[in-house]
Design a protein around this motif. Structure first.
Motif, PDB file in Angstrom:
ATOM      1  N   GLU A  15     -79.297  65.350  47.254  1.00  0.00           N
ATOM      2  CA  GLU A  15     -78.021  64.634  47.274  1.00  0.00           C
ATOM      3  C   GLU A  15     -76.847  65.521  47.672  1.00  0.00           C
ATOM      4  O   GLU A  15     -75.898  65.064  48.301  1.00  0.00           O
ATOM      5  N   SER A  16     -76.921  66.802  47.277  1.00  0.00           N
ATOM      6  CA  SER A  16     -75.807  67.703  47.578  1.00  0.00           C
ATOM      7  C   SER A  16     -76.325  69.134  47.689  1.00  0.00           C
ATOM      8  O   SER A  16     -77.446  69.436  47.278  1.00  0.00           O
ATOM      9  N   LEU A  17     -75.463  70.002  48.218  1.00  0.00           N
ATOM     10  CA  LEU A  17     -75.815  71.399  48.386  1.00  0.00           C
ATOM     11  C   LEU A  17     -75.019  72.279  47.434  1.00  0.00           C
ATOM     12  O   LEU A  17     -73.951  71.903  46.953  1.00  0.00           O
ATOM     13  N   ASN A  18     -75.541  73.463  47.193  1.00  0.00           N
ATOM     14  CA  ASN A  18     -74.797  74.489  46.476  1.00  0.00           C
ATOM     15  C   ASN A  18     -73.446  74.694  47.157  1.00  0.00           C
ATOM     16  O   ASN A  18     -73.336  74.653  48.382  1.00  0.00           O
ATOM     17  N   ALA A  19     -72.392  74.922  46.353  1.00  0.00           N
ATOM     18  CA  ALA A  19     -71.033  75.029  46.894  1.00  0.00           C
ATOM     19  C   ALA A  19     -70.911  76.123  47.951  1.00  0.00           C
ATOM     20  O   ALA A  19     -70.260  75.932  48.981  1.00  0.00           O
ATOM     21  N   ALA A  20     -71.536  77.272  47.694  1.00  0.00           N
ATOM     22  CA  ALA A  20     -71.438  78.383  48.647  1.00  0.00           C
ATOM     23  C   ALA A  20     -72.165  78.068  49.947  1.00  0.00           C
ATOM     24  O   ALA A  20     -71.703  78.427  51.037  1.00  0.00           O
TER      25      ALA A  20
END
Length: 263
Positions: free
Chosen positions: A243-248
């Motif tokens: 659903e989403s990726l790590n912020a970095a």
């Protein structure tokens, strides 16, 4: 040679490693390892500490002489057992320095010779993420990072290690009121937000002019208020059930797309 952990300087280093308040009051931070110390800008190093075992190896002496001459300081030798107490790593490299902090104004994040390329962080909490964004950001040519008050301390030891020296070269700015700063940036930059409700793929936008990206907290993403300041919501397409990726990682993908377009 310092042989006791009750030494005043040793106690102070331990406090600097652990407490952001102490670092702020003294306007300094700690770096470890020969690479980080050799890369420090001239005059930034205040104190230098060397483990007894490190000093015993003659191949290190040339570097020590170079550092001391460059920064006009002397080093203190510390017993290995005591050095273990002041390091933030399990396998210390044997050399540690106290460094003056950096201070930037918002205007320092805008370079006259190139379009702005900013990362705006809201409440980022993971030290490794912040350090990685600085490091990847330098590689991608960002002109600076803006951080909300709730973002992790950039002088946290884990952040410093993760930057691999980029802390010395990437301008950054903390603000108590992120909304006000974003409003100022909005007058100069097109602001994009990496968002699950993104209207289009990030690759379809034009980043060749002044550009800023909003990146949110690892757990909660961007607040509705901050996301509302984006001129465009963009998405990073993903396969599978992710659903989403790590912020970095998300920030790195966006930063390098800007770099690619500007090349």
């Amino acid at each position: 040679m310092i042989t006791s952990s009750s030494n005043t300087n040793i106690k102070n280093i331990i406090a600097l490693q652990k407490k952001g308040k102490t670092r702020k009051e003294q306007d300094v931070f700690i770096v470890e390892g020969i690479k980080m110390i050799l890369e420090a800008p001239v005059g930034r190093l205040i104190q230098l500490y060397v483990a007894e075992g490190y000093f015993a190896q003659q191949e290190h002496w040339a570097d020590l002489e170079k550092i001391c001459n460059y920064h006009k300081i002397k080093y203190e030798i510390v017993a290995d057992k005591v050095f273990q107490e002041i390091t933030d790593t399990q396998t210390p490299q044997g050399i540690l320095a106290v460094v003056r902090q950096f201070h930037y104004q918002l205007e320092d994040l805008f370079l006259k010779e190139q379009p702005a390329h900013l990362i705006i962080l809201e409440g980022l909490q993971d030290p490794g993420n912040l350090g990685t964004i600085l490091r990847a950001g330098e590689g991608a040519g960002i002109t600076g990072i803006v951080m909300s008050k709730g973002t992790v301390d950039i002088y946290n030891a884990k952040v410093i290690r993760s930057t691999m020296g980029s802390i010395y070269r990437v301008p950054f700015f903390y603000t108590d009121c992120l909304k006000d700063v974003i409003e100022k940036i909005q007058k100069r930059c097109t602001i994009y937000a990496a968002h699950l409700q993104g209207e289009c793929c990030y690759e379809k936008e034009d980043y060749t002019k002044d550009t800023a990206f909003l990146i949110g907290n690892e757990a909660n993403g961007l607040s509705k208020e901050v996301a509302s300041y984006a001129n465009r919501l963009v998405k990073i397409p993903m396969l599978g059930e992710v659903e989403s990726l790590n912020a970095a990682i998300a920030a790195s993908i966006l930063m390098y797309e800007v770099s690619r377009q500007r090349r």
